[in-house]
Write a protein that holds these residues in place. Structure first.
Motif, PDB file in Angstrom:
ATOM      1  N   ARG A 165      25.351  75.777  77.249  1.00  0.00           N
ATOM      2  CA  ARG A 165      26.485  76.055  78.129  1.00  0.00           C
ATOM      3  C   ARG A 165      27.645  75.082  77.925  1.00  0.00           C
ATOM      4  NH1 ARG A 165      25.188  75.289  84.112  1.00  0.00           N
ATOM      5  NH2 ARG A 165      26.171  73.252  83.815  1.00  0.00           N
ATOM      6  N   GLU A 169      31.554  75.808  76.890  1.00  0.00           N
ATOM      7  CA  GLU A 169      32.671  75.470  77.778  1.00  0.00           C
ATOM      8  C   GLU A 169      33.696  74.589  77.067  1.00  0.00           C
ATOM      9  OE1 GLU A 169      30.672  73.657  81.050  1.00  0.00           O
ATOM     10  OE2 GLU A 169      30.174  75.578  82.023  1.00  0.00           O
ATOM     11  N   ARG A 172      35.687  76.717  75.040  1.00  0.00           N
ATOM     12  CA  ARG A 172      36.247  77.772  75.884  1.00  0.00           C
ATOM     13  C   ARG A 172      35.817  79.173  75.454  1.00  0.00           C
ATOM     14  NH1 ARG A 172      42.274  74.966  76.663  1.00  0.00           N
ATOM     15  NH2 ARG A 172      41.503  73.216  77.900  1.00  0.00           N
ATOM     16  N   LYS A 174      34.042  82.006  76.953  1.00  0.00           N
ATOM     17  CA  LYS A 174      33.709  82.418  78.313  1.00  0.00           C
ATOM     18  C   LYS A 174      32.350  83.114  78.369  1.00  0.00           C
ATOM     19  CE  LYS A 174      35.686  84.748  82.345  1.00  0.00           C
ATOM     20  NZ  LYS A 174      36.829  85.543  82.869  1.00  0.00           N
ATOM     21  N   GLY A 175      31.504  82.619  79.256  1.00  0.00           N
ATOM     22  CA  GLY A 175      30.216  83.257  79.509  1.00  0.00           C
ATOM     23  C   GLY A 175      29.110  82.872  78.550  1.00  0.00           C
ATOM     24  N   THR A 183      27.469  89.149  80.541  1.00  0.00           N
ATOM     25  CA  THR A 183      27.694  88.393  79.311  1.00  0.00           C
ATOM     26  C   THR A 183      26.754  88.894  78.213  1.00  0.00           C
ATOM     27  OG1 THR A 183      26.114  86.685  80.002  1.00  0.00           O
ATOM     28  CG2 THR A 183      28.429  86.330  80.555  1.00  0.00           C
TER      29      THR A 183
END
Length: 216
Positions: A165, A169, A172, A174-175, A183
């Motif tokens: 994760r 992040e 960037r 997403k999901g 997702t």
């Protein structure tokens, strides 16, 4: 080779840990001046961890990662001129290794990267000074990261978060790295307690050079 007593005894030129932290300190000054967002890849020294820890406390937008060799090995892995353990940055002292582990445990180091930089056999089968730096990293990323869990340094969930994760992040995506509804399904199923021995000749990579060869 990391500069220090071992490099001197082996007759190898060394790369000072200060080379890393000086660069980090300079870039942190620039980030503070500009308000920029900054990420350091593959940090390897205790001083680097401490400098980044202080920068985060000052509110700078700084993140960093490290790779398994820097929390699972130290400079003694090259004590017999073993070129499979010649990496960039080089393997550091035991004190540095322990500081990297502590930085992962307290959240100073945000993510764990593979540092996958395989080399062909001919580039590694040379005298240490001439051999290429780098190793297969992707295929040993999960098992070596799980050592942090098995050795009691981090929870299993925290280790997995630093592999999945958090990296998503940081760049960037997403999901990614989550099990959130809607997702893409991107799963790995593994048994964290099944013992096995790392055998580079079982790798899918065409390169077989791993500093973890033979490690349980």
């Amino acid at each position: 080779m990391n500069s220090g007593e071992l490099a001197t005894r082996l007759g190898l030129s060394g790369v000072s840990p200060l080379a890393e932290v000086i660069q980090i300190e300079r870039d942190l000054r620039l980030a503070e001046m500009t308000g920029g967002r900054l990420h350091f890849a593959h940090i390897s020294t205790g001083e680097s961890v401490e400098v980044i820890r202080k920068a985060k406390k000052r509110g700078l937008k700084v993140t960093c990662d490290t790779a398994p060799p820097y929390f699972a090995l130290n400079e003694n892995a090259v004590s017999d001129y073993r070129t499979f353990a010649k990496l960039s940055p080089p393997l550091r002292s035991e004190d540095d290794r322990q500081a990297i582990v502590a930085g992962l445990a307290d959240g100073t180091i945000d993510a764990i990267a593979s540092d996958h930089n395989p080399q062909d056999a001919d580039s590694k089968r040379l005298p240490f000074a001439q051999a290429a730096a780098g190793a297969v990293g992707f295929e040993t990323l999960l098992p070596m990261a799980l050592e942090l869990y098995h050795n009691g340094h981090m929870s299993l969930l925290d280790v997995i978060t630093k592999l999945t994760r958090t990296p998503a992040e940081l760049v960037r995506i997403k999901g990614a790295g989550t099990l959130a509804e809607g997702t893409a399904v991107d799963l790995v199923i593994f048994d964290p307690d099944r013992p096995w021995k790392i055998d580079p000749y079982q790798f899918h990579s065409k390169s077989k050079n791993s500093p973890f060869d033979g490690r349980s």
